[in-house]
Design a protein around this motif. Structure first.
Motif, PDB file in Angstrom:
ATOM      1  N   ALA A  24      42.048  53.884  41.626  1.00  0.00           N
ATOM      2  CA  ALA A  24      42.107  53.558  43.055  1.00  0.00           C
ATOM      3  C   ALA A  24      40.710  53.379  43.627  1.00  0.00           C
ATOM      4  CB  ALA A  24      42.861  54.649  43.799  1.00  0.00           C
ATOM      5  N   THR A  25      39.780  54.231  43.228  1.00  0.00           N
ATOM      6  CA  THR A  25      38.401  54.129  43.717  1.00  0.00           C
ATOM      7  C   THR A  25      37.754  52.829  43.258  1.00  0.00           C
ATOM      8  OG1 THR A  25      38.139  56.539  43.750  1.00  0.00           O
ATOM      9  CG2 THR A  25      36.122  55.209  43.679  1.00  0.00           C
ATOM     10  N   TYR A  26      37.934  52.489  41.985  1.00  0.00           N
ATOM     11  CA  TYR A  26      37.351  51.257  41.465  1.00  0.00           C
ATOM     12  C   TYR A  26      37.887  50.044  42.224  1.00  0.00           C
ATOM     13  CZ  TYR A  26      36.211  47.408  38.363  1.00  0.00           C
ATOM     14  OH  TYR A  26      35.749  46.213  37.864  1.00  0.00           O
ATOM     15  N   LEU A  27      39.199  50.003  42.447  1.00  0.00           N
ATOM     16  CA  LEU A  27      39.795  48.871  43.152  1.00  0.00           C
ATOM     17  C   LEU A  27      39.291  48.791  44.596  1.00  0.00           C
ATOM     18  CD1 LEU A  27      43.444  49.190  41.801  1.00  0.00           C
ATOM     19  CD2 LEU A  27      41.811  47.380  41.241  1.00  0.00           C
ATOM     20  N   ALA A  28      39.249  49.935  45.267  1.00  0.00           N
ATOM     21  CA  ALA A  28      38.788  49.951  46.663  1.00  0.00           C
ATOM     22  C   ALA A  28      37.337  49.493  46.778  1.00  0.00           C
ATOM     23  CB  ALA A  28      38.947  51.351  47.250  1.00  0.00           C
ATOM     24  N   GLU A  29      36.516  49.864  45.825  1.00  0.00           N
ATOM     25  CA  GLU A  29      35.101  49.476  45.844  1.00  0.00           C
ATOM     26  C   GLU A  29      34.905  47.968  45.749  1.00  0.00           C
ATOM     27  OE1 GLU A  29      33.513  51.683  42.610  1.00  0.00           O
ATOM     28  OE2 GLU A  29      33.080  53.483  43.815  1.00  0.00           O
ATOM     29  N   HIS A  30      35.928  47.276  45.261  1.00  0.00           N
ATOM     30  CA  HIS A  30      35.814  45.823  45.106  1.00  0.00           C
ATOM     31  C   HIS A  30      36.772  45.066  46.019  1.00  0.00           C
ATOM     32  CE1 HIS A  30      32.919  46.162  41.899  1.00  0.00           C
ATOM     33  NE2 HIS A  30      33.684  47.063  41.310  1.00  0.00           N
ATOM     34  N   GLY A  31      37.176  45.700  47.102  1.00  0.00           N
ATOM     35  CA  GLY A  31      37.957  45.022  48.127  1.00  0.00           C
ATOM     36  C   GLY A  31      39.423  44.836  47.823  1.00  0.00           C
ATOM     37  N   VAL A  32      39.941  45.557  46.842  1.00  0.00           N
ATOM     38  CA  VAL A  32      41.345  45.418  46.457  1.00  0.00           C
ATOM     39  C   VAL A  32      42.185  46.453  47.204  1.00  0.00           C
ATOM     40  CG1 VAL A  32      43.001  45.472  44.557  1.00  0.00           C
ATOM     41  CG2 VAL A  32      40.692  44.576  44.178  1.00  0.00           C
ATOM     42  N   ASN A  33      43.251  45.996  47.848  1.00  0.00           N
ATOM     43  CA  ASN A  33      44.132  46.876  48.607  1.00  0.00           C
ATOM     44  C   ASN A  33      45.372  47.206  47.769  1.00  0.00           C
ATOM     45  OD1 ASN A  33      45.272  48.324  50.761  1.00  0.00           O
ATOM     46  ND2 ASN A  33      46.343  46.509  51.516  1.00  0.00           N
ATOM     47  N   MET A  48      51.486  54.169  35.002  1.00  0.00           N
ATOM     48  CA  MET A  48      51.249  53.833  36.404  1.00  0.00           C
ATOM     49  C   MET A  48      51.285  52.323  36.581  1.00  0.00           C
ATOM     50  SD  MET A  48      48.029  54.812  38.898  1.00  0.00           S
ATOM     51  CE  MET A  48      46.790  54.033  37.845  1.00  0.00           C
ATOM     52  N   ASP A  49      51.997  51.887  37.605  1.00  0.00           N
ATOM     53  CA  ASP A  49      52.024  50.487  37.994  1.00  0.00           C
ATOM     54  C   ASP A  49      51.615  50.399  39.455  1.00  0.00           C
ATOM     55  OD1 ASP A  49      53.154  49.316  35.524  1.00  0.00           O
ATOM     56  OD2 ASP A  49      54.893  50.539  36.053  1.00  0.00           O
ATOM     57  N   MET A  50      50.658  49.525  39.750  1.00  0.00           N
ATOM     58  CA  MET A  50      50.174  49.344  41.111  1.00  0.00           C
ATOM     59  C   MET A  50      50.346  47.891  41.532  1.00  0.00           C
ATOM     60  SD  MET A  50      46.639  51.593  41.190  1.00  0.00           S
ATOM     61  CE  MET A  50      45.990  50.847  39.690  1.00  0.00           C
ATOM     62  N   LEU A  51      50.981  47.678  42.669  1.00  0.00           N
ATOM     63  CA  LEU A  51      51.033  46.362  43.279  1.00  0.00           C
ATOM     64  C   LEU A  51      49.829  46.252  44.200  1.00  0.00           C
ATOM     65  CD1 LEU A  51      52.614  43.709  43.804  1.00  0.00           C
ATOM     66  CD2 LEU A  51      53.731  44.895  45.710  1.00  0.00           C
ATOM     67  N   VAL A  52      48.969  45.264  43.971  1.00  0.00           N
ATOM     68  CA  VAL A  52      47.718  45.173  44.720  1.00  0.00           C
ATOM     69  C   VAL A  52      47.575  43.792  45.356  1.00  0.00           C
ATOM     70  CG1 VAL A  52      46.605  46.842  43.193  1.00  0.00           C
ATOM     71  CG2 VAL A  52      46.370  44.388  42.717  1.00  0.00           C
ATOM     72  N   ASP A  53      46.716  43.740  46.385  1.00  0.00           N
ATOM     73  CA  ASP A  53      46.385  42.491  47.075  1.00  0.00           C
ATOM     74  C   ASP A  53      44.921  42.172  46.792  1.00  0.00           C
ATOM     75  OD1 ASP A  53      46.071  40.339  48.718  1.00  0.00           O
ATOM     76  OD2 ASP A  53      46.446  41.398  50.593  1.00  0.00           O
ATOM     77  N   LEU A  54      44.671  40.995  46.221  1.00  0.00           N
ATOM     78  CA  LEU A  54      43.322  40.605  45.818  1.00  0.00           C
ATOM     79  C   LEU A  54      42.647  39.674  46.820  1.00  0.00           C
ATOM     80  CD1 LEU A  54      44.060  39.754  42.052  1.00  0.00           C
ATOM     81  CD2 LEU A  54      43.396  41.965  43.031  1.00  0.00           C
ATOM     82  N   VAL A  55      43.248  39.491  47.997  1.00  0.00           N
ATOM     83  CA  VAL A  55      42.739  38.476  48.913  1.00  0.00           C
ATOM     84  C   VAL A  55      41.293  38.744  49.342  1.00  0.00           C
ATOM     85  CG1 VAL A  55      43.581  39.558  51.044  1.00  0.00           C
ATOM     86  CG2 VAL A  55      43.372  37.054  50.908  1.00  0.00           C
ATOM     87  N   GLU A  56      40.874  40.007  49.397  1.00  0.00           N
ATOM     88  CA  GLU A  56      39.510  40.339  49.810  1.00  0.00           C
ATOM     89  C   GLU A  56      38.642  40.787  48.628  1.00  0.00           C
ATOM     90  OE1 GLU A  56      39.589  43.105  53.036  1.00  0.00           O
ATOM     91  OE2 GLU A  56      40.764  41.794  54.334  1.00  0.00           O
ATOM     92  N   LEU A  57      39.049  40.398  47.424  1.00  0.00           N
ATOM     93  CA  LEU A  57      38.292  40.732  46.222  1.00  0.00           C
ATOM     94  C   LEU A  57      36.857  40.211  46.326  1.00  0.00           C
ATOM     95  CD1 LEU A  57      38.463  41.870  43.291  1.00  0.00           C
ATOM     96  CD2 LEU A  57      39.163  39.568  42.574  1.00  0.00           C
ATOM     97  N   ASP A  58      35.875  41.089  46.043  1.00  0.00           N
ATOM     98  CA  ASP A  58      34.477  40.699  46.224  1.00  0.00           C
ATOM     99  C   ASP A  58      33.781  40.299  44.921  1.00  0.00           C
ATOM    100  OD1 ASP A  58      34.055  43.085  44.919  1.00  0.00           O
ATOM    101  OD2 ASP A  58      33.165  44.130  46.631  1.00  0.00           O
ATOM    102  N   LEU A  59      34.542  40.085  43.856  1.00  0.00           N
ATOM    103  CA  LEU A  59      34.001  39.562  42.607  1.00  0.00           C
ATOM    104  C   LEU A  59      35.055  38.677  41.974  1.00  0.00           C
ATOM    105  CD1 LEU A  59      33.925  42.508  39.993  1.00  0.00           C
ATOM    106  CD2 LEU A  59      35.366  42.433  41.993  1.00  0.00           C
ATOM    107  N   SER A  60      34.731  38.016  40.881  1.00  0.00           N
ATOM    108  CA  SER A  60      35.710  37.116  40.267  1.00  0.00           C
ATOM    109  C   SER A  60      36.837  37.916  39.614  1.00  0.00           C
ATOM    110  CB  SER A  60      35.042  36.228  39.219  1.00  0.00           C
ATOM    111  OG  SER A  60      34.716  36.988  38.062  1.00  0.00           O
TER     112      SER A  60
END
Length: 295
Positions: A24-33, A48-60
């Motif tokens: 969760a920390t790694y994803l949050a650090e790169h703009g992933v909700n 663990m399965d996480m549904l995430v939103d990558l719209v504000e992802l700050d890297l490729s």
């Protein structure tokens, strides 16, 4: 507001402290909700399965996946990332011999839209069910199994040409060899006409009738090198009226149940509800919910 770019991050490995926090920390650090999360522990394994939103992802996306895989290596876990809009519908090949009931049920449920996947062809060791396949618009091919080696060499070639993701044994009356099991590990589903581990092998309904059992049923399971011993996906039962039901009555009841249980197991696989942990099937309800969330 920007349209969400949804993906699923799946993690599996030995249970340990702090896994959720690290991912969760790694994803949050790169703009992933994180939109939704499902976790469980089964047989000492953490899933663990996480549904995430990558719209504000700050890297490729490639960089994100590389980072997640590295994090997985650091904690000794397998990680998989899949984008919702790139999820390919799984391709299902059906293997048959002569009995039509399971094939017909699979076709009916596929045509009714119950599967997140496509039936792409029917293969067999007899020509008997070609009319059933052709009526559904499915390619059909067969090769006799008199020469087992030649038959299964042909079968593997056909399955690879179909690019099959799942192989369904719809009363296919041949023992799958180790090389085929290895090529499709935990991707071959069989229906066995008993409540495994009881009455494995041949004529299980007759065995149940002869022994006077009052309840029997059928089992959908993954195929492994050990005959009728693969991880169990689903079972259902029917009652035997001992002293009244004949052996043919028992078989008739079983046949009516087999096709439904097999089709339900296929649907669970295609819905990505299943994972094999320590040779046992564990259900993952989160992935199904995530798929529905995206539709």
């Amino acid at each position: 507001m920007a349209t969400p770019v949804k993906a699923v991050v799946s993690v599996i490995g030995r249970d340990q402290k702090g896994v959720v926090a690290r991912f969760a920390t790694y994803l949050a650090e790169h703009g992933v909700n994180i939109l939704d999360l499902e976790q469980q522990v089964a047989h000492g394994q953490f899933l663990m399965d996480m549904l995430v939103d990558l719209v504000e992802l700050d890297l490729s996306l490639d960089e994100l996946i590389t980072g997640l895989l590295k994090l997985g290596v650091d904690v000794g876990m397998d990680v998989r990332v899949s984008l919702h809009d790139q999820r390919r519908r799984k391709r299902v090949a059906v293997l048959v011999s002569k009995e039509p009931h399971c094939l017909k049920q699979l076709i009916d449920d596929w045509q009714a839209g119950h599967y997140r996947g496509e039936l792409v062809g029917v293969l067999g060791n007899h020509p008997d069910l070609e009319p059933v396949a052709k009526a559904a618009g499915l390619p059909f091919a067969y090769k006799t199994a008199t020469d087992k080696g030649a038959h299964f060499e042909w079968m593997l070639e056909q399955l690879k040409a179909m690019d099959a993701d799942l192989v369904v044994l719809a009363r296919y009356m041949q023992i799958v060899p180790p090389q085929m099991v290895e090529a499709f590990r935990y991707k071959i589903i069989n229906i066995h006409p008993s409540l495994l581990p009881y009455f494995p092998g041949a004529r299980p309904y007759h065995q149940a009738w002869e022994q006077g059992v009052r309840v029997t049923g059928c089992t959908a399971h993954f195929v492994t090198e050990a005959l009728d011993e693969g991880p169990i996906i689903l079972q259902d039962v029917f009652h035997i009226d001992v002293g009244k039901d004949s052996a043919s009555d028992v078989r008739k009841k079983g046949v009516e149940l087999e096709s439904r249980v097999l089709s339900q197991a296929v649907q669970m696989f295609l819905d990505e509800k299943l994972v094999v942990v320590e040779d046992k099937v564990v259900f993952r309800p989160g992935l199904t919910r995530f798929l529905e969330h995206a539709e």
